[in-house]
Design a protein around this motif. Structure first.
Motif, PDB file in Angstrom:
ATOM      1  N   ASN A  29     -26.160 -22.729   0.868  1.00  0.00           N
ATOM      2  CA  ASN A  29     -25.064 -23.374  -0.259  1.00  0.00           C
ATOM      3  C   ASN A  29     -25.138 -24.924   0.046  1.00  0.00           C
ATOM      4  N   TRP A  30     -24.011 -25.374  -0.835  1.00  0.00           N
ATOM      5  CA  TRP A  30     -24.254 -26.706  -1.473  1.00  0.00           C
ATOM      6  C   TRP A  30     -22.658 -27.615   0.345  1.00  0.00           C
ATOM      7  N   THR A  31     -23.207 -28.170   0.786  1.00  0.00           N
ATOM      8  CA  THR A  31     -21.948 -28.474   1.678  1.00  0.00           C
ATOM      9  C   THR A  31     -21.640 -30.287   1.874  1.00  0.00           C
ATOM     10  N   PRO A  32     -20.702 -30.824   2.215  1.00  0.00           N
ATOM     11  CA  PRO A  32     -20.652 -32.341   2.570  1.00  0.00           C
ATOM     12  C   PRO A  32     -20.727 -32.251   4.143  1.00  0.00           C
ATOM     13  N   ILE A 117     -10.582 -30.437  -3.515  1.00  0.00           N
ATOM     14  CA  ILE A 117     -11.105 -30.987  -1.817  1.00  0.00           C
ATOM     15  C   ILE A 117     -11.428 -30.615  -1.134  1.00  0.00           C
ATOM     16  N   CYS A 118     -12.632 -30.609  -0.869  1.00  0.00           N
ATOM     17  CA  CYS A 118     -13.632 -29.287  -0.324  1.00  0.00           C
ATOM     18  C   CYS A 118     -13.859 -30.339   1.501  1.00  0.00           C
ATOM     19  N   PRO A 119     -13.347 -29.701   2.474  1.00  0.00           N
ATOM     20  CA  PRO A 119     -12.929 -30.585   3.675  1.00  0.00           C
ATOM     21  C   PRO A 119     -14.455 -30.471   4.352  1.00  0.00           C
ATOM     22  N   ILE A 120     -14.661 -32.267   4.385  1.00  0.00           N
ATOM     23  CA  ILE A 120     -16.266 -32.004   5.131  1.00  0.00           C
ATOM     24  C   ILE A 120     -16.963 -30.239   6.739  1.00  0.00           C
ATOM     25  N   ARG A 121     -17.600 -30.148   6.005  1.00  0.00           N
ATOM     26  CA  ARG A 121     -18.461 -29.245   6.860  1.00  0.00           C
ATOM     27  C   ARG A 121     -18.069 -28.056   6.269  1.00  0.00           C
ATOM     28  N   VAL A 122     -17.768 -27.889   4.913  1.00  0.00           N
ATOM     29  CA  VAL A 122     -16.710 -26.230   4.032  1.00  0.00           C
ATOM     30  C   VAL A 122     -17.733 -26.536   2.796  1.00  0.00           C
ATOM     31  N   PRO A 123     -18.776 -25.466   2.896  1.00  0.00           N
ATOM     32  CA  PRO A 123     -19.261 -25.361   1.366  1.00  0.00           C
ATOM     33  C   PRO A 123     -18.163 -25.099  -0.192  1.00  0.00           C
ATOM     34  N   LEU A 149     -26.337 -33.285  -8.092  1.00  0.00           N
ATOM     35  CA  LEU A 149     -24.236 -33.632  -7.995  1.00  0.00           C
ATOM     36  C   LEU A 149     -23.786 -34.196  -6.697  1.00  0.00           C
ATOM     37  N   TRP A 150     -25.215 -35.131  -5.978  1.00  0.00           N
ATOM     38  CA  TRP A 150     -24.405 -36.140  -4.640  1.00  0.00           C
ATOM     39  C   TRP A 150     -23.756 -37.079  -5.128  1.00  0.00           C
ATOM     40  N   LEU A 151     -24.144 -37.727  -6.520  1.00  0.00           N
ATOM     41  CA  LEU A 151     -23.691 -38.751  -7.220  1.00  0.00           C
ATOM     42  C   LEU A 151     -22.055 -38.354  -8.309  1.00  0.00           C
ATOM     43  N   PRO A 152     -21.584 -37.721  -8.502  1.00  0.00           N
ATOM     44  CA  PRO A 152     -20.274 -37.067  -9.198  1.00  0.00           C
ATOM     45  C   PRO A 152     -19.886 -36.874  -8.237  1.00  0.00           C
ATOM     46  N   CYS A 153     -20.041 -36.086  -7.329  1.00  0.00           N
ATOM     47  CA  CYS A 153     -19.026 -35.704  -5.891  1.00  0.00           C
ATOM     48  C   CYS A 153     -18.987 -37.047  -5.834  1.00  0.00           C
ATOM     49  N   THR A 154     -19.220 -38.207  -4.761  1.00  0.00           N
ATOM     50  CA  THR A 154     -19.181 -38.914  -4.439  1.00  0.00           C
ATOM     51  C   THR A 154     -18.502 -39.932  -5.412  1.00  0.00           C
ATOM     52  N   LEU A 435     -21.557 -38.244   2.341  1.00  0.00           N
ATOM     53  CA  LEU A 435     -20.911 -37.125   2.038  1.00  0.00           C
ATOM     54  C   LEU A 435     -22.011 -36.988   3.361  1.00  0.00           C
ATOM     55  N   GLY A 436     -23.036 -36.786   3.768  1.00  0.00           N
ATOM     56  CA  GLY A 436     -23.568 -35.665   4.261  1.00  0.00           C
ATOM     57  C   GLY A 436     -24.609 -34.676   2.965  1.00  0.00           C
ATOM     58  N   PHE A 437     -24.277 -34.627   1.733  1.00  0.00           N
ATOM     59  CA  PHE A 437     -24.845 -33.599   1.461  1.00  0.00           C
ATOM     60  C   PHE A 437     -26.193 -32.628   1.289  1.00  0.00           C
ATOM     61  N   ALA A 438     -26.319 -31.201   1.564  1.00  0.00           N
ATOM     62  CA  ALA A 438     -27.228 -30.725   1.790  1.00  0.00           C
ATOM     63  C   ALA A 438     -27.223 -30.279   1.411  1.00  0.00           C
ATOM     64  N   VAL A 439     -28.492 -28.357   1.005  1.00  0.00           N
ATOM     65  CA  VAL A 439     -28.773 -26.861   0.830  1.00  0.00           C
ATOM     66  C   VAL A 439     -29.252 -26.684   1.503  1.00  0.00           C
ATOM     67  N   LYS A 440     -28.521 -25.709   2.106  1.00  0.00           N
ATOM     68  CA  LYS A 440     -29.300 -25.335   3.383  1.00  0.00           C
ATOM     69  C   LYS A 440     -29.104 -23.383   3.145  1.00  0.00           C
ATOM     70  N   ALA A 441     -30.180 -23.349   3.089  1.00  0.00           N
ATOM     71  CA  ALA A 441     -30.052 -22.030   3.595  1.00  0.00           C
ATOM     72  C   ALA A 441     -29.410 -20.772   4.338  1.00  0.00           C
ATOM     73  N   THR A 442     -28.648 -20.049   4.327  1.00  0.00           N
ATOM     74  CA  THR A 442     -28.088 -19.932   5.855  1.00  0.00           C
ATOM     75  C   THR A 442     -28.108 -17.967   5.612  1.00  0.00           C
ATOM     76  N   ALA A 443     -28.992 -17.700   4.630  1.00  0.00           N
ATOM     77  CA  ALA A 443     -28.744 -15.699   4.803  1.00  0.00           C
ATOM     78  C   ALA A 443     -30.393 -15.150   4.296  1.00  0.00           C
TER      79      ALA A 443
END
Length: 526
Positions: A29-32, A117-123, A149-154, A435-443
């Motif tokens: 997932n990609w999440t702030p 608007i994607c809340p913080i810690r929501v993918p 993605l981080w620049l246009p989102c930010t 905004l702490g953006f990161a891609v992280k595997a969760t499954a």
């Protein structure tokens, strides 16, 4: 761009060897994750740029520079670069050959609607492979996803924050209906961005909230990637404006004549913006403008005065509104005490006061009203005649924007014909960490077994903790709706919720327009 298949971090090249034997699927997932470095964005980040990523890179560039190349050429480029970089034996080429044979990216991307608007810690987005043998591709794309993605989102998030504060001020002071706040914050950032693509990505993001912009290439970009049509809708616009070279060329001694030539001969009607601090801004405000009043008032249009240096808050609002300074008028002169931590009234000889000009004391915005007359809003706030305006395009930040509006309100003025230029300090002086953006595997799925995986480093403050397993995002109810994430979902549960499939197996499945995105951003300003 050549070598599209190599738009990744070098250490990812061999990860397909490192996953457990029998791995069939990687789900990320990609999440702030944090607004620590952009605290104004605590409510969340604007979803923007995913469609650009898909159209430009996952489809166009992968097709042109990988899938549509002869297999021998495409694989040879990969082989040569990797062999010289890390050694081909550590990576291999069979998986790249298989991907080329397939002819598309076997990836599914689900995302929240762009402009929401994607809340913080929501993918805001999830990514997974659709064919077992390409499990490695999900996180192989992480670098490309992140850097795109981080620049246009930010930037879209920053633009929305500017508009939110502007709307607050407009409602509080009672802006008239003929004030288009889409022009009240103007994109001046292109020259300070990290290259043309950064300017385009950020320039598109600015246009999700505003239509005032100097970033011409971003117009074509929103037409190509977000279905805008500048011949049929207001995408972006600007006005004729001078720069310092123009004013300098006219000569310091004849500066007022340069103003006169611009407003009478070159632009006898319409809006013209004139940079006014080449030498002495306060001379322009206090001397030149009163002398030009009759000509300016007679024009069919507006003359915009543009200061471009100094403290924007004090210059616009005046030293008298600065809570850290003491000011006074004595015997028709204006004075300011620049020692805020002392009590100047104890100094009987007034030694702590410095004489300032009338313009410095009252501020440029007030001086426009004094010279050209005032209009009044329905809430009783004053603003200068629409024959003139003020544009400040240097050193504007979210904090300063708020200070400007609050200090104008304290002086009972409304920023109806004040434009703030938003530059690269806002849009470039940011990072992925803003905004702490990161891609992280969760499954992952290994030999048919779905496994929930997560990251939870003890040495971190919790910012880097990831969700677990499959994820579902649902909409909250209320006046200003938001989203909430649930992890450890079943595959059936993951299929529901608000994350919609926007890309699958090489095809774009959702095609948003700039108009839709703008409408979503505006609805979030409650």
């Amino acid at each position: 761009m050549k070598e599209t298949i190599l738009l990744t971090d070098g250490y990812k090249l061999g990860h397909h060897f490192q996953y457990p034997e029998g791995t069939q699927m990687v789900y990320s997932n990609w999440t702030p994750r944090s607004s620590k470095y952009l605290p104004e964005a605590e409510e969340g980040a604007v979803v923007f740029g995913i469609q650009y990523l898909i159209k430009e890179y996952l489809i166009k560039q992968f097709n042109e520079n990988f899938f549509n190349l002869p297999k021998r050429e495409a694989v040879h480029e990969f082989y040569e670069r990797v062999n010289n970089f890390v050694g081909i034996d550590n990576v291999g080429i069979e998986h790249i050959e298989a991907l080329h044979d397939l002819g598309y990216l076997p990836i599914e991307i689900k995302a929240l609607p762009e402009g929401s608007i994607c809340p913080i810690r929501v993918p805001m987005m999830t990514i997974k492979n659709t064919k077992d043998e390409f499990f490695w591709l999900t996180n192989y794309l992480e670098t490309l996803i992140s850097t795109t993605l981080w620049l246009p989102c930010t930037s879209a998030t920053s633009a929305r924050l500017y508009k939110k504060e502007l709307k607050r001020h407009a409602v509080r002071t009672g802006f008239p209906d003929d004030v288009n706040i889409g022009f009240s914050c103007h994109d001046f950032s292109m020259r300070g961005m990290a290259g043309v693509e950064a300017a385009i990505m950020s320039g598109m993001a600015h246009m999700t909230a505003f239509c005032g912009s100097e970033t011409i290439p971003a117009i074509r970009a929103v037409e190509e990637y977000y279905n805008a049509d500048s011949s049929k809708e207001l995408v972006a616009a600007t006005v004729p404006a001078t720069e310092h070279s123009v004013m300098c060329a006219g000569g310091k001694d004849d500066e007022i004549e340069t103003f006169r030539r611009l407003i009478n001969e070159i632009y006898p009607k319409g809006i013209v913006s004139i940079v006014s601090d080449t030498w002495d801004f306060w001379q322009v405000v206090e001397d030149f403008l009163p002398k030009l009043k009759k000509e300016i008032m007679a024009r069919d249009g507006r003359v915009v005065i543009r200061p471009d240096s100094g403290d924007p808050v004090d210059i616009i609002c005046g030293l008298r509104t600065n809570p850290h300074y003491h000011t006074r008028i004595k015997e028709g002169k204006y004075y300011c005490c620049f020692t805020p931590f002392e009590d100047p009234f104890l100094d009987s000889d007034d030694s702590s006061y410095t004489e300032v000009s009338e313009g410095q004391y009252y501020g440029a915005y007030y001086m426009l009203g004094k010279t050209f007359g005032w209009n009044t809003t329905i809430n009783g706030y004053r603003y200068p005649s629409t024959k003139v305006g003020l544009l400040y395009g240097d050193s504007i930040t979210l904090k300063r924007q708020k200070q400007i509006y609050l200090r104008l309100e304290a002086a009972h003025m409304a920023a109806c014909n004040l434009v703030l230029g938003v530059g690269s300090y806002t849009y470039q002086f940011k990072s992925r960490d803003s905004l702490g953006f990161a891609v992280k595997a969760t499954a992952v799925r290994v030999n048919g077994e779905l496994r929930s995986i997560f990251k939870q480093p003890k040495t971190d403050d919790g910012t880097k903790n990831s969700l677990k397993g499959l994820i579902r995002v649902d909409e909250l109810q209320g006046a200003c709706k938001g989203y909430v994430a649930s992890d450890c979902q079943t595959e059936e549960q993951e299929q529901g919720g608000c994350l919609e499939t926007v890309f699958k197996d090489g095809k774009l499945l959702k095609d948003y327009t700039l108009a839709e995105i703008r409408e979503r951003v505006d609805k979030s300003l409650c």
